[in-house]
Write a protein that holds these residues in place. Structure first.
Motif, mmCIF file in Angstrom:
data_model
loop_
_atom_site.group_PDB
_atom_site.id
_atom_site.type_symbol
_atom_site.label_atom_id
_atom_site.label_comp_id
_atom_site.label_asym_id
_atom_site.label_seq_id
_atom_site.Cartn_x
_atom_site.Cartn_y
_atom_site.Cartn_z
ATOM 1 N N THR A 175 0.928 -1.377 0.190
ATOM 2 C CA THR A 175 -0.058 0.147 -0.003
ATOM 3 C C THR A 175 0.914 1.421 0.008
ATOM 4 O OG1 THR A 175 -0.348 0.546 2.497
ATOM 5 C CG2 THR A 175 -1.403 -1.482 1.524
ATOM 6 N N PHE A 176 0.330 2.534 -0.124
ATOM 7 C CA PHE A 176 1.023 3.755 -0.348
ATOM 8 C C PHE A 176 1.486 3.889 1.171
ATOM 9 C CE2 PHE A 176 -1.290 5.221 -4.298
ATOM 10 C CZ PHE A 176 -0.098 4.754 -4.870
ATOM 11 N N SER A 177 1.011 3.376 2.258
ATOM 12 C CA SER A 177 1.370 3.670 3.587
ATOM 13 C C SER A 177 1.926 2.657 4.367
ATOM 14 C CB SER A 177 0.168 4.474 4.364
ATOM 15 O OG SER A 177 -0.828 3.482 4.430
ATOM 16 N N ALA A 178 1.668 1.423 4.015
ATOM 17 C CA ALA A 178 2.177 0.372 4.835
ATOM 18 C C ALA A 178 2.424 -0.867 3.888
ATOM 19 C CB ALA A 178 1.260 -0.069 5.782
ATOM 20 N N LEU A 179 3.001 -1.764 4.504
ATOM 21 C CA LEU A 179 3.442 -3.124 4.069
ATOM 22 C C LEU A 179 2.795 -4.081 4.806
ATOM 23 C CD1 LEU A 179 7.093 -2.708 3.087
ATOM 24 C CD2 LEU A 179 5.312 -2.084 1.645
ATOM 25 N N ASP A 180 1.797 -4.751 4.251
ATOM 26 C CA ASP A 180 0.860 -5.680 5.222
ATOM 27 C C ASP A 180 1.159 -6.988 4.719
ATOM 28 O OD1 ASP A 180 -0.280 -3.293 6.269
ATOM 29 O OD2 ASP A 180 -1.729 -3.493 4.714
ATOM 30 N N HIS A 181 0.963 -7.782 5.808
ATOM 31 C CA HIS A 181 0.991 -9.296 5.680
ATOM 32 C C HIS A 181 0.199 -10.182 6.508
ATOM 33 C CE1 HIS A 181 3.506 -13.265 7.173
ATOM 34 N NE2 HIS A 181 3.388 -13.435 5.933
ATOM 35 N N PHE A 182 -0.500 -11.291 5.765
ATOM 36 C CA PHE A 182 -1.490 -12.106 6.315
ATOM 37 C C PHE A 182 -0.704 -13.559 6.272
ATOM 38 C CE2 PHE A 182 -4.928 -15.022 5.994
ATOM 39 C CZ PHE A 182 -6.039 -14.563 7.087
ATOM 40 N N ASP A 183 -0.643 -14.015 7.668
ATOM 41 C CA ASP A 183 0.071 -15.249 7.672
ATOM 42 C C ASP A 183 -0.946 -16.730 7.837
ATOM 43 O OD1 ASP A 183 -1.130 -15.177 10.290
ATOM 44 O OD2 ASP A 183 0.644 -14.913 11.403
ATOM 45 N N GLY A 184 -2.128 -16.371 7.606
ATOM 46 C CA GLY A 184 -3.098 -17.242 7.502
ATOM 47 C C GLY A 184 -4.060 -17.022 8.625
ATOM 48 N N LYS A 185 -3.794 -16.376 9.800
ATOM 49 C CA LYS A 185 -4.645 -16.054 10.610
ATOM 50 C C LYS A 185 -4.854 -14.610 11.147
ATOM 51 C CE LYS A 185 -3.084 -20.052 13.429
ATOM 52 N NZ LYS A 185 -2.322 -20.667 14.510
ATOM 53 N N ALA A 186 -4.005 -13.577 10.707
ATOM 54 C CA ALA A 186 -4.114 -12.479 11.089
ATOM 55 C C ALA A 186 -3.234 -11.545 10.373
ATOM 56 C CB ALA A 186 -3.904 -12.031 12.785
ATOM 57 N N TRP A 187 -3.351 -10.292 10.359
ATOM 58 C CA TRP A 187 -2.586 -9.437 9.456
ATOM 59 C C TRP A 187 -1.716 -8.571 10.514
ATOM 60 C CZ3 TRP A 187 -2.762 -8.570 4.274
ATOM 61 C CH2 TRP A 187 -3.551 -9.153 3.217
ATOM 62 N N THR A 188 -0.415 -8.405 9.652
ATOM 63 C CA THR A 188 0.462 -7.340 10.758
ATOM 64 C C THR A 188 1.143 -6.281 9.470
ATOM 65 O OG1 THR A 188 2.226 -8.954 9.927
ATOM 66 C CG2 THR A 188 1.195 -9.220 12.077
ATOM 67 N N SER A 189 1.547 -5.294 9.989
ATOM 68 C CA SER A 189 1.833 -4.086 9.217
ATOM 69 C C SER A 189 2.972 -3.480 9.519
ATOM 70 C CB SER A 189 0.711 -2.944 9.235
ATOM 71 O OG SER A 189 -0.655 -3.742 8.772
ATOM 72 N N GLU A 190 3.712 -3.226 8.484
ATOM 73 C CA GLU A 190 4.894 -2.286 8.835
ATOM 74 C C GLU A 190 4.556 -0.692 7.917
ATOM 75 O OE1 GLU A 190 8.832 -4.656 8.462
ATOM 76 O OE2 GLU A 190 7.562 -5.146 6.832
ATOM 77 N N PRO A 191 5.131 0.286 8.561
ATOM 78 C CA PRO A 191 4.870 1.533 7.834
ATOM 79 C C PRO A 191 5.940 1.705 6.845
ATOM 80 C CG PRO A 191 6.205 1.673 9.859
ATOM 81 C CD PRO A 191 5.753 0.450 10.077
ATOM 82 N N VAL A 192 5.504 2.043 5.680
ATOM 83 C CA VAL A 192 6.542 2.435 4.568
ATOM 84 C C VAL A 192 7.876 3.029 5.085
ATOM 85 C CG1 VAL A 192 6.814 3.815 2.402
ATOM 86 C CG2 VAL A 192 4.675 2.387 2.887
ATOM 87 N N SER A 193 7.801 3.775 6.018
ATOM 88 C CA SER A 193 9.007 4.381 6.455
ATOM 89 C C SER A 193 10.201 3.591 6.618
ATOM 90 C CB SER A 193 8.763 5.299 7.928
ATOM 91 O OG SER A 193 8.395 4.531 8.650
ATOM 92 N N VAL A 194 9.940 2.439 6.745
ATOM 93 C CA VAL A 194 10.915 1.368 7.252
ATOM 94 C C VAL A 194 11.841 1.191 5.625
ATOM 95 C CG1 VAL A 194 9.765 -0.111 8.930
ATOM 96 C CG2 VAL A 194 9.740 -0.641 6.319
ATOM 97 N N LEU A 195 11.296 1.465 4.526
ATOM 98 C CA LEU A 195 12.154 1.641 3.517
ATOM 99 C C LEU A 195 12.885 2.884 3.049
ATOM 100 C CD1 LEU A 195 9.200 0.376 1.050
ATOM 101 C CD2 LEU A 195 10.989 -1.137 2.200
ATOM 102 N N ALA A 196 12.676 3.767 3.967
ATOM 103 C CA ALA A 196 13.590 5.247 3.832
ATOM 104 C C ALA A 196 13.578 5.600 2.545
ATOM 105 C CB ALA A 196 14.993 4.807 4.362
ATOM 106 N N LEU A 197 12.430 5.741 1.762
ATOM 107 C CA LEU A 197 12.212 6.219 0.506
ATOM 108 C C LEU A 197 12.249 7.674 0.484
ATOM 109 C CD1 LEU A 197 9.030 4.101 -0.508
ATOM 110 C CD2 LEU A 197 11.440 3.420 -1.110
ATOM 111 N N ALA A 198 12.540 8.279 -0.818
ATOM 112 C CA ALA A 198 12.575 9.700 -1.171
ATOM 113 C C ALA A 198 11.088 10.024 -1.018
ATOM 114 C CB ALA A 198 12.892 9.816 -2.497
ATOM 115 N N ALA A 199 10.544 11.339 -0.928
ATOM 116 C CA ALA A 199 9.321 11.809 -0.692
ATOM 117 C C ALA A 199 8.346 11.463 -1.740
ATOM 118 C CB ALA A 199 9.315 13.444 -0.239
ATOM 119 N N ASP A 200 8.815 11.355 -3.015
ATOM 120 C CA ASP A 200 8.149 11.212 -4.257
ATOM 121 C C ASP A 200 8.047 9.642 -4.657
ATOM 122 O OD1 ASP A 200 10.452 11.283 -4.956
ATOM 123 O OD2 ASP A 200 10.321 12.405 -7.021
ATOM 124 N N ASP A 201 8.485 8.803 -3.889
ATOM 125 C CA ASP A 201 8.640 7.117 -4.010
ATOM 126 C C ASP A 201 7.665 6.491 -3.197
ATOM 127 O OD1 ASP A 201 9.601 5.144 -5.402
ATOM 128 O OD2 ASP A 201 11.492 4.910 -4.424
#
Length: 492
Positions: A175-201
């Motif tokens: 997603t534009f704001s997070a990276l989500d993972h479903f392990d078969g039971k529940a979702w977990t999310s990481e913010p996009v900030s973990v990628l250290a992207l440029a402001a327009d990426d």
């Protein structure tokens, strides 16, 4: 740089649709012109009626064993699995109509996905076929759609731009704001900030290789997940032109993944330097399809670039190899056929040049904007026949910014009015109607092939246009559909 599926809307004076309806649709191959419409005295509204037939059977007392024998339980649908080279159905996602299966010489709406907006038909690393709408990801079986995530406790935490299914059924979502993972039971999310992207990426696409490793493409970078972290992949060894403008990812036949940019497609295999596919010339790719055995098809503006597993290229051009029109979706199958969805309809071109075409309106089930095409294995052996083009009527009214009728206004109706043109917005469209409004600002066109249309109105020396999907799915055969009033933008 516009994203792939974006329709340009850069007109200085856009039209605004102030009344619109929705319902089924269908389009046609022929280009027709009509004389300026006659004055319409009564407003005709197309109403959608739903008829449901219910069979009432007399209730008869029976022993439990008798009932079981009379009404055997229907077995659960077996998951559809992709096998390279083996025949299988094709699936076509049509905006607001759902997903249609092509098999056995028929177009058949898929149960459970026969309405709504679906996108991104794809094969998971588990070999099964998946589809997503704006809130669900589901599996396509032989004749039905089964929701995997999106309901109740499995609802996605963020609206995804792309998703991927691993060999063990786990799901990754970008997603534009997070990276989500479903392990078969529940979702977990990481913010996009973990990628250290440029402001327009931003994250654009995601894939999981057959070894279970997730790969992520942002507009300018590729990452692979190592343990619990996303590690950047150096794309420089591929010697591709930067900036990359990455927008799509797909599972490669060797178990790696492809990442598609504006003019490059990268082949990514864990532990190996990235390679750039040799696809010929400078291009502007917007969609990619990969068959199970490695046939490729890519949309490249007004043509489709196709490649077989040996790397042999074929260029299929709009207006030359298939009916002229804007290309919306593409599919490749193991038999070497290329499936092309455009505003002119559906075309299937074989490796030997044989061609089957369903003009817009000739197949009501797929009339409208084709969002995605996926062909299982070598695809269906028998293709549907071409039916008669179905037609209805269209009418509406043009009003100024104060709501007053605009009489004598020149207008055009076509599937996808262009914002970049040499003559008029509809001049190069496969289906085009032109005329003028009457004294009350009303326009009417009869015998219009069912389908998706937009309107262009000339105000002074400038054209204003609506987006084509404004009337998607609303027309019905033999009926006049009234789109209501279109308000002209205020002159500046």
């Amino acid at each position: 740089m516009p994203t792939p599926r974006m329709k340009l809307f850069v007109c200085a004076l856009p039209l605004w649709m102030t009344a619109c309806d929705g319902g089924p649709s269908t389009p046609t191959p022929e280009t027709k012109k009509t004389e300026p419409p006659a004055k319409v005295e009564a407003k005709v509204e197309a109403k959608t009626e739903t008829k449901t037939e219910t069979k009432v059977e007399e209730e008869v007392e029976a022993k439990p064993d008798d009932k079981a024998a009379a009404e055997p339980a229907r077995p659960a649908a077996a998951p559809l699995t992709v096998t390279a080279g083996a025949p299988g159905p094709a699936f076509i996602a049509v905006e607001k109509k759902g997903i249609v299966r092509v098999d056995g010489g028929k177009f058949t709406p898929v149960s459970g996905a026969d309405t709504g907006s679906y996108k991104q038909l794809k094969v998971g690393a588990d070999g099964k076929v998946y589809a997503a709408n704006y809130s669900q990801i589901g599996r396509l079986d032989a004749d039905s759609f089964t929701v995997v995530v999106g309901d109740g406790d499995t609802r996605q935490p963020n609206s995804s731009t792309d998703y991927a299914v691993a060999a063990d059924g786990q799901i990754w979502s970008a997603t534009f704001s997070a990276l989500d993972h479903f392990d078969g039971k529940a979702w977990t999310s990481e913010p996009v900030s973990v990628l250290a992207l440029a402001a327009d990426d931003f994250p654009q696409a995601i894939a999981v290789d057959r070894a279970g490793k997730p790969w992520l493409a942002t507009s300018q970078k590729v990452f692979v997940r190592e343990g619990d972290a996303w590690t950047p992949v150096d794309l420089k060894p591929a010697k591709a032109r930067s900036p990359y403008y990455l927008t799509r990812m797909a599972l490669a036949p060797d178990g790696g993944v492809y990442a598609m940019g504006m003019d490059s497609v990268f082949h990514l295999v864990d532990g190996q330097p990235p390679k750039k596919l040799k696809l010929g010339g400078t291009s502007s790719y917007t969609e990619i399809s990969v068959s199970a055995d490695g046939h490729l098809a890519l949309i490249d503006v007004d043509k489709v670039t196709a490649s077989d597993p040996s790397g042999k290229l074929q260029m299929l051009r709009s207006g030359k190899h298939f009916k002229k029109g804007s290309i919306w979706a593409v599919g490749a199958d193991d038999s070497g056929r290329v499936w092309i969805g455009s505003d002119a309809g559906l075309t299937v071109i074989g490796a030997d040049g044989t061609k089957n075409e369903w003009p817009s309106g000739a197949a009501p089930e797929i009339a409208g904007e084709i969002k995605s095409i996926l062909v299982v294995g070598s695809g269906p052996a028998a293709l549907p026949g071409v039916g008669e083009v179905r037609k209805g009527g269209l009418k509406g009214a043009i009003v100024d910014n104060d709501g007053k009728p605009v009489s004598g206004a020149t207008l055009e109706v076509c599937p996808n009015p262009s914002f970049i043109y040499t003559k008029t917005p509809c001049a190069d469209q496969p289906v085009r109607f032109s005329g003028k409004t009457d004294a009350e600002g009303v326009w009417t066109f009869a015998e219009v092939p069912l389908g998706e249309y937009g309107v262009a109105v000339k105000v002074g020396s400038k054209w204003q246009t609506t987006l084509g999907f404004a009337m998607n799915g609303a027309m019905k055969e033999g009926e006049v559909f009234d789109i209501g009033s279109i308000k002209l933008a205020e002159k500046k």
